[in-house]
Design an enzyme around this catalytic site. Structure first.
Site, PDB file in Angstrom:
ATOM      1  N   TYR A 107       1.076 -13.560  -0.424  1.00 25.42           N
ATOM      2  CA  TYR A 107       1.677 -13.277  -1.739  1.00 25.42           C
ATOM      3  C   TYR A 107       2.876 -12.354  -1.546  1.00 25.42           C
ATOM      4  CZ  TYR A 107      -1.689  -9.328  -1.275  1.00 25.42           C
ATOM      5  OH  TYR A 107      -2.444  -8.277  -0.820  1.00 25.42           O
ATOM      6  N   ARG A 148       0.840  -1.215   0.000  1.00 29.51           N
ATOM      7  CA  ARG A 148       0.000   0.000   0.000  1.00 29.51           C
ATOM      8  C   ARG A 148       0.868   1.254   0.000  1.00 29.51           C
ATOM      9  NH1 ARG A 148      -4.840  -1.729   2.212  1.00 29.51           N
ATOM     10  NH2 ARG A 148      -5.565   0.350   2.626  1.00 29.51           N
TER      11      ARG A 148
HETATM   12  C1  LIG Z   1      -7.740  -6.201   4.935  1.00 22.16           C
HETATM   13  C2  LIG Z   1      -7.934  -5.318   3.734  1.00 22.16           C
HETATM   14  C3  LIG Z   1      -7.423  -5.720   2.508  1.00 22.16           C
HETATM   15  C4  LIG Z   1      -7.632  -4.933   1.367  1.00 22.16           C
HETATM   16  N1  LIG Z   1      -7.164  -5.374   0.189  1.00 22.16           N
HETATM   17  C5  LIG Z   1      -7.381  -4.658  -0.933  1.00 22.16           C
HETATM   18  C6  LIG Z   1      -6.899  -5.118  -2.186  1.00 22.16           C
HETATM   19  O1  LIG Z   1      -6.305  -6.197  -2.273  1.00 22.16           O
HETATM   20  N2  LIG Z   1      -7.134  -4.351  -3.296  1.00 22.16           N
HETATM   21  C7  LIG Z   1      -7.785  -3.148  -3.220  1.00 22.16           C
HETATM   22  O2  LIG Z   1      -7.971  -2.486  -4.259  1.00 22.16           O
HETATM   23  N3  LIG Z   1      -8.255  -2.692  -2.039  1.00 22.16           N
HETATM   24  C8  LIG Z   1      -8.068  -3.410  -0.901  1.00 22.16           C
HETATM   25  N4  LIG Z   1      -8.535  -2.955   0.287  1.00 22.16           N
HETATM   26  C9  LIG Z   1      -9.321  -1.706   0.325  1.00 22.16           C
HETATM   27  C10 LIG Z   1      -8.490  -0.451   0.270  1.00 22.16           C
HETATM   28  O3  LIG Z   1      -7.464  -0.510   1.199  1.00 22.16           O
HETATM   29  C11 LIG Z   1      -9.378   0.753   0.556  1.00 22.16           C
HETATM   30  O4  LIG Z   1     -10.572   0.655  -0.170  1.00 22.16           O
HETATM   31  C12 LIG Z   1      -8.674   2.039   0.137  1.00 22.16           C
HETATM   32  O5  LIG Z   1      -7.479   2.202   0.855  1.00 22.16           O
HETATM   33  C13 LIG Z   1      -9.596   3.227   0.379  1.00 22.16           C
HETATM   34  O6  LIG Z   1      -8.917   4.420   0.109  1.00 22.16           O
HETATM   35  P1  LIG Z   1      -9.552   5.811   0.522  1.00 22.16           P
HETATM   36  O7  LIG Z   1      -8.558   6.828   0.111  1.00 22.16           O
HETATM   37  O8  LIG Z   1     -10.953   5.904   0.002  1.00 22.16           O
HETATM   38  O9  LIG Z   1      -9.696   5.768   2.100  1.00 22.16           O
HETATM   39  P2  LIG Z   1      -8.546   5.691   3.217  1.00 22.16           P
HETATM   40  O10 LIG Z   1      -7.400   4.885   2.757  1.00 22.16           O
HETATM   41  O11 LIG Z   1      -9.225   5.330   4.487  1.00 22.16           O
HETATM   42  O12 LIG Z   1      -8.014   7.192   3.330  1.00 22.16           O
HETATM   43  C14 LIG Z   1      -8.739   8.186   3.990  1.00 22.16           C
HETATM   44  C15 LIG Z   1      -7.761   9.301   4.364  1.00 22.16           C
HETATM   45  O13 LIG Z   1      -8.503  10.420   4.856  1.00 22.16           O
HETATM   46  C16 LIG Z   1      -7.913  10.906   6.035  1.00 22.16           C
HETATM   47  N5  LIG Z   1      -9.010  11.547   6.797  1.00 22.16           N
HETATM   48  C17 LIG Z   1     -10.067  10.953   7.413  1.00 22.16           C
HETATM   49  N6  LIG Z   1     -10.880  11.876   7.965  1.00 22.16           N
HETATM   50  C18 LIG Z   1     -10.333  13.086   7.661  1.00 22.16           C
HETATM   51  C19 LIG Z   1     -10.724  14.435   7.935  1.00 22.16           C
HETATM   52  N7  LIG Z   1     -11.831  14.711   8.626  1.00 22.16           N
HETATM   53  N8  LIG Z   1      -9.942  15.448   7.486  1.00 22.16           N
HETATM   54  C20 LIG Z   1      -8.802  15.187   6.774  1.00 22.16           C
HETATM   55  N9  LIG Z   1      -8.377  13.915   6.508  1.00 22.16           N
HETATM   56  C21 LIG Z   1      -9.138  12.894   6.925  1.00 22.16           C
HETATM   57  C22 LIG Z   1      -7.328   9.677   6.704  1.00 22.16           C
HETATM   58  O14 LIG Z   1      -6.315  10.003   7.624  1.00 22.16           O
HETATM   59  C23 LIG Z   1      -6.794   8.911   5.482  1.00 22.16           C
HETATM   60  O15 LIG Z   1      -5.512   9.327   5.128  1.00 22.16           O
HETATM   61  C24 LIG Z   1      -8.345  -3.702   1.466  1.00 22.16           C
HETATM   62  C25 LIG Z   1      -8.834  -3.288   2.683  1.00 22.16           C
HETATM   63  C26 LIG Z   1      -8.653  -4.086   3.810  1.00 22.16           C
HETATM   64  C27 LIG Z   1      -9.226  -3.624   5.118  1.00 22.16           C
END
Ligand SMILES: Cc1cc2nc3c(=O)[nH]c(=O)nc-3n(C[C@H](O)[C@H](O)[C@H](O)COP(=O)(O)OP(=O)(O)OC[C@H]3O[C@@H](n4cnc5c(N)ncnc54)[C@H](O)[C@@H]3O)c2cc1C
Length: 394
Positions: free
Chosen positions: A221, A112
């Site tokens: 993996y 990641r």
């Molecule tokens: C066990 C597991 C395995 C996974 N495996 C896969 C995979 O193999 N392939 C895949 O595609 N996906 C996978 N995922 C899913 C993937 O990790 C997430 O869907 C993805 O990281 C989501 O990204 P995001 O940016 O939407 O949210 P997040 O990664 O949660 O990022 C949100 C960001 O916003 C910030 N934030 C939150 N609130 C505020 C606020 N009020 N003000 C300012 N900043 C804020 C946080 O600090 C964070 O940096 C997996 C998830 C899990 C739990």
């Protein structure tokens, strides 16, 4: 190129995870200025692997980041599923030339932090993007012609629109959808990353291997060009904890995995410290935008990880959102409606099917037998047909 509708008022992005950064970059590629507000003191991802289906590479190709993401990744030759009790092979799906020919893009696995780091570097290289840390977005007002966000400490920032990329526990979602806390699935994931040299040679496999057990499964993996080894153990538990980095209790893990194949137990024994994720999702919804505010990634459609698609969906969202915004820069509320219209059925299907896959991996007794019967005799092309709705898009 920035046209008239792309005046200097920036897009405001709440959250600098994978979704927030790729959104900023995709918008900047369309000529828009962007400010990203991240609540943490630095832009950083927790250490674990993610799988990247061919669908993410299709959109990364459009924004010129495919090669950079692949440079740090590992390309597994196959995806394999085995019975965690008997060791029997259930299915082996090749991910090499035949897969590439079918979907026109590769399958890869990456850390990641590596994909997040690639997006961060791309954003840092753009003079249209301002990356701001220790800035929590606490609220916003939509004035019709612009938005204002309230930052922790009382400061305000003004922009042409706000994109909520603030993840599973999104503050922005509370206002747009208002569906309370995410749903706890009753499944938790323990994860760890080892160096390649820590893994005994007979246990190291280049493939994505999934051991399916009763009410549990185990996946491993390689990552980072094969230098690391990613391990994820998932089992049923009522434990609840928000966030993605708590320490997991080893005894709880062993209660669920005792009696499984020695290959599984020997790998589990190598881990000193597990990090724990309580797996949550939400029911799919259709309305994730209101006026000049839109949700993206986990804030819009949090899903269980069983189809390995959360980050892939966030990246697809980002590219579609930027394209819609570029097509109607003077009418962003309509652009955001067009974005959600384009995305909600696809992401909703992944949310629903991820739950089904979870049941499938954890099946017991006759259900497990039926699962094995259904998939074990498939040819590679039949396996590809089964997932073409996902990998063939967006
Ligand atoms: C066990 C597991 C395995 C996974 N495996 C896969 C995979 O193999 N392939 C895949 O595609 N996906 C996978 N995922 C899913 C993937 O990790 C997430 O869907 C993805 O990281 C989501 O990204 P995001 O940016 O939407 O949210 P997040 O990664 O949660 O990022 C949100 C960001 O916003 C910030 N934030 C939150 N609130 C505020 C606020 N009020 N003000 C300012 N900043 C804020 C946080 O600090 C964070 O940096 C997996 C998830 C899990 C739990």
């Amino acid at each position: 190129m920035a046209g008239n509708g792309k005046s200097s008022a920036p897009f405001l992005v709440s959250g600098g995870g994978i979704g927030g950064l790729v959104t900023a970059y995709a918008l900047a590629r369309q000529g828009f200025a962007v400010r990203v507000f991240e609540q943490s003191p630095e832009f950083k991802e927790v250490g674990a692997g993610i799988q990247l289906g061919p669908n993410i590479f299709r959109v990364l190709d459009k924004i010129g980041l495919k090669d950079a993401v692949l440079a740090d990744a590992h390309r597994p030759p196959a995806q394999e599923m085995r019975d965690a009790v008997t060791g029997k092979l259930i299915t082996n799906i090749p991910l090499g030339a035949e897969f590439f020919e079918r979907f026109g893009q590769p399958y890869a696995v990456t850390h990641r932090a590596d994909i997040h780091g690639t997006f961060l570097k791309a954003c840092q290289g753009s003079n249209l993007i301002s990356l701001e840390t220790s800035r929590r977005v606490d609220g916003y007002e939509d004035h019709g012609d612009r938005v204002t966000v309230r930052l922790e400490g009382g400061e305000r920032a003004e922009g042409r629109a706000l994109i909520g990329c603030d993840g599973m526990w999104s503050k922005i979602r509370e206002r747009i959808v208002g569906d309370g806390k995410p749903q706890v699935s009753g499944h938790i994931a323990y994860r760890a990353v080892l160096k390649r040299e820590q893994v005994p040679a007979d246990l190291w496999r280049p493939d994505v291997v999934l051991w399916a057990g009763p009410r549990c499964h185990f996946v491993h993996y390689p990552l980072r060009r094969g230098e690391l080894y990613n391990l994820v153990a998932v089992f049923h538990s009522d434990h609840y904890e928000e966030g993605w980095n708590a320490e997991g209790n080893k005894d709880l893990l062993w209660q669920h995995f005792k009696g499984l194949r020695p290959e599984v137990l020997r790998l589990l024994e190598l881990i000193d410290t597990w990090r724990l994720w309580v797996l949550c999702d939400r029911e799919p919804v259709k309305d994730w935008s209101k006026g000049r505010v839109a949700l993206l990634g986990d804030a819009a459609h949090p899903m269980l990880q069983y189809l390995a698609q959360g980050a892939c969906m966030a990246t697809e969202d980002a590219v579609v959102l930027a394209e819609k915004a570029a097509a109607s820069p003077d009418d962003l509320p309509s652009a955001f409606k067009a974005y959600q219209q384009d995305r909600y059925l696809r992401t909703g299907r992944v949310q629903v099917m991820a739950r089904v896959y979870g049941e499938f991996y954890h099946a017991r007794g006759v259900t497990a037998e039926l699962r094995d019967l259904a998939i074990s005799g498939r040819t590679p092309q039949q396996s590809y047909d089964g997932i073409a709705w996902l990998y063939g898009g967006p």
